[in-house]
Write a protein that holds these residues in place. Structure first.
Motif, PDB file in Angstrom:
ATOM      1  N   GLU A   1      27.797  37.575  34.193  1.00  0.00           N
ATOM      2  CA  GLU A   1      27.504  39.010  34.247  1.00  0.00           C
ATOM      3  C   GLU A   1      28.781  39.821  34.480  1.00  0.00           C
ATOM      4  O   GLU A   1      28.965  40.899  33.903  1.00  0.00           O
ATOM      5  CB  GLU A   1      26.493  39.288  35.362  1.00  0.00           C
ATOM      6  CG  GLU A   1      25.097  38.768  35.085  1.00  0.00           C
ATOM      7  CD  GLU A   1      24.162  38.997  36.256  1.00  0.00           C
ATOM      8  OE1 GLU A   1      24.395  39.972  37.015  1.00  0.00           O
ATOM      9  OE2 GLU A   1      23.218  38.203  36.432  1.00  0.00           O
ATOM     10  N   VAL A   2      29.658  39.290  35.331  1.00  0.00           N
ATOM     11  CA  VAL A   2      30.914  39.973  35.630  1.00  0.00           C
ATOM     12  C   VAL A   2      31.762  40.123  34.368  1.00  0.00           C
ATOM     13  O   VAL A   2      32.269  41.210  34.067  1.00  0.00           O
ATOM     14  CB  VAL A   2      31.697  39.199  36.718  1.00  0.00           C
ATOM     15  CG1 VAL A   2      33.139  39.670  36.782  1.00  0.00           C
ATOM     16  CG2 VAL A   2      31.025  39.369  38.071  1.00  0.00           C
TER      17      VAL A   2
ATOM     18  N   ILE B   1      35.487  47.911  38.790  1.00  0.00           N
ATOM     19  CA  ILE B   1      35.238  48.810  37.666  1.00  0.00           C
ATOM     20  C   ILE B   1      35.308  50.267  38.102  1.00  0.00           C
ATOM     21  O   ILE B   1      35.817  51.132  37.379  1.00  0.00           O
ATOM     22  CB  ILE B   1      33.864  48.491  37.042  1.00  0.00           C
ATOM     23  CG1 ILE B   1      33.916  47.133  36.338  1.00  0.00           C
ATOM     24  CG2 ILE B   1      33.431  49.583  36.065  1.00  0.00           C
ATOM     25  CD1 ILE B   1      32.557  46.610  35.919  1.00  0.00           C
TER      26      ILE B   1
ATOM     27  N   ARG C   1      31.688  45.430  40.558  1.00  0.00           N
ATOM     28  CA  ARG C   1      31.368  46.858  40.474  1.00  0.00           C
ATOM     29  C   ARG C   1      32.447  47.695  41.134  1.00  0.00           C
ATOM     30  O   ARG C   1      32.810  48.770  40.641  1.00  0.00           O
ATOM     31  CB  ARG C   1      30.000  47.122  41.120  1.00  0.00           C
ATOM     32  CG  ARG C   1      28.822  46.561  40.330  1.00  0.00           C
ATOM     33  CD  ARG C   1      27.498  47.111  40.845  1.00  0.00           C
ATOM     34  NE  ARG C   1      27.211  46.658  42.192  1.00  0.00           N
ATOM     35  CZ  ARG C   1      26.520  45.563  42.491  1.00  0.00           C
ATOM     36  NH1 ARG C   1      26.076  44.783  41.507  1.00  0.00           N
ATOM     37  NH2 ARG C   1      26.282  45.227  43.741  1.00  0.00           N
TER      38      ARG C   1
ATOM     39  N   LEU D   1      30.351  42.703  32.104  1.00  0.00           N
ATOM     40  CA  LEU D   1      30.689  44.048  32.562  1.00  0.00           C
ATOM     41  C   LEU D   1      32.131  44.394  32.207  1.00  0.00           C
ATOM     42  O   LEU D   1      32.434  45.522  31.805  1.00  0.00           O
ATOM     43  CB  LEU D   1      30.490  44.148  34.075  1.00  0.00           C
ATOM     44  CG  LEU D   1      29.042  44.187  34.580  1.00  0.00           C
ATOM     45  CD1 LEU D   1      29.021  44.106  36.102  1.00  0.00           C
ATOM     46  CD2 LEU D   1      28.340  45.451  34.106  1.00  0.00           C
TER      47      LEU D   1
ATOM     48  N   ARG E   1      29.083  40.067  42.311  1.00  0.00           N
ATOM     49  CA  ARG E   1      28.653  41.226  41.517  1.00  0.00           C
ATOM     50  C   ARG E   1      29.153  42.523  42.149  1.00  0.00           C
ATOM     51  O   ARG E   1      29.611  43.432  41.454  1.00  0.00           O
ATOM     52  CB  ARG E   1      27.124  41.249  41.399  1.00  0.00           C
ATOM     53  CG  ARG E   1      26.532  40.083  40.605  1.00  0.00           C
ATOM     54  CD  ARG E   1      25.029  40.276  40.442  1.00  0.00           C
ATOM     55  NE  ARG E   1      24.412  39.185  39.697  1.00  0.00           N
ATOM     56  CZ  ARG E   1      23.858  38.114  40.256  1.00  0.00           C
ATOM     57  NH1 ARG E   1      23.824  37.998  41.588  1.00  0.00           N
ATOM     58  NH2 ARG E   1      23.335  37.170  39.507  1.00  0.00           N
TER      59      ARG E   1
ATOM     60  N   ILE F   1      32.363  45.348  28.564  1.00  0.00           N
ATOM     61  CA  ILE F   1      31.849  46.686  28.281  1.00  0.00           C
ATOM     62  C   ILE F   1      32.813  47.767  28.763  1.00  0.00           C
ATOM     63  O   ILE F   1      33.078  48.748  28.067  1.00  0.00           O
ATOM     64  CB  ILE F   1      30.464  46.872  28.945  1.00  0.00           C
ATOM     65  CG1 ILE F   1      29.445  45.920  28.297  1.00  0.00           C
ATOM     66  CG2 ILE F   1      30.001  48.315  28.829  1.00  0.00           C
ATOM     67  CD1 ILE F   1      28.126  45.854  29.044  1.00  0.00           C
ATOM     68  N   ASN F   2      33.351  47.577  29.976  1.00  0.00           N
ATOM     69  CA  ASN F   2      34.167  48.623  30.590  1.00  0.00           C
ATOM     70  C   ASN F   2      35.638  48.584  30.190  1.00  0.00           C
ATOM     71  O   ASN F   2      36.307  49.611  30.240  1.00  0.00           O
ATOM     72  CB  ASN F   2      34.049  48.522  32.113  1.00  0.00           C
ATOM     73  CG  ASN F   2      32.704  48.973  32.631  1.00  0.00           C
ATOM     74  OD1 ASN F   2      32.502  50.153  32.895  1.00  0.00           O
ATOM     75  ND2 ASN F   2      31.768  48.038  32.774  1.00  0.00           N
TER      76      ASN F   2
END
Length: 222
Positions: free
Chosen positions: A45-46, A95, A92, A49, A88, A52-53
């Motif tokens: 998941e990291v 990011i 966040r 992310l 997670r 995407i970012n």
């Protein structure tokens, strides 16, 4: 491809550096934590992310799927000490605070978070507190139970009789491990202060001692 190899080499160097500082006082490594399915899911998941970012940066750094798989493996080995949700949360934070794709070192720092947010002192300040705490140690009002348990694990006599150069690295290792537990949501119990005796006897005065001695002599016909 060259950028991917650079990132892989950097990750390897960081993990090697971490392994050199993870020795116990006895000189033997602590058992490594085992990755669970939850850790693997969190890491995937990291990286999703990050993709995407940091779209352009991500594809430039991880253009080779084989290298990406190796980097994920290296990250997993280092981040497995944290709970999946902590990983997670760290992603966040990265990011939200950085415009650049993070290194492993930056990610570890994000997972650890600020010690002060958890009521924890920095390692050296905690070491000073542990060294200066009076006995009985369990009865001292500690800034955080982690300081007490780190001192206990280090051995109080060792801390008191050794130089800072020898004692601090041992204390810091135990303290950082306990801090990671606190950051992961584990609540350390308060130290058990030694119980006071139910009946506290007041010493007899000299006159009372004399009276009791004379009474005893009378009973024994001395």
């Amino acid at each position: 491809m060259s950028n991917s190899n650079h990132l892989l080499e950097q990750a390897q160097r960081e993990i090697e550096a971490l392994s050199k500082t993870s020795q116990t006082a006895a000189g033997q490594a602590e058992p490594a934590a085992k990755a669970t399915d939850g850790h693997i899911d969190a890491l995937n998941e990291v990286f999703a992310l990050f993709r995407i970012n940091y779209h352009n940066q991500y594809y430039k750094a991880y253009s080779d799927s084989t290298v990406l798989a190796q980097i994920k493996k290296l990250w997993l080995e280092s981040l497995v000490r944290f709970e999946p949700e902590t990983i997670r949360r760290g992603a966040r934070e990265v990011i939200e605070t950085s415009d650049y794709l993070p290194t492993l070192h930056r990610m570890i720092a994000a997972c650890q978070g600020s010690l002060s947010k958890h009521g924890l002192k920095e390692p050296h300040a905690a070491y000073i507190e542990a060294c200066h705490a009076p006995s009985p140690k369990a009865a001292h009002r500690w800034s955080h139970p982690a300081v007490y348990y780190a001192g206990k694990a280090s051995d109080w006599y060792f801390l008191a009789s050794s130089s800072e150069r020898a004692a601090y690295p041992v204390f810091a290792q135990h303290y950082k491990r306990l801090c990671e537990q606190v950051i992961n949501g584990i609540r350390l119990p308060q130290p058990n202060a030694p119980a006071l005796p139910e009946n506290i006897e007041t010493p007899l005065s000299r006159e009372e001692n004399q009276r009791r001695l004379e009474a005893l002599r009378s009973e024994l016909d001395l």
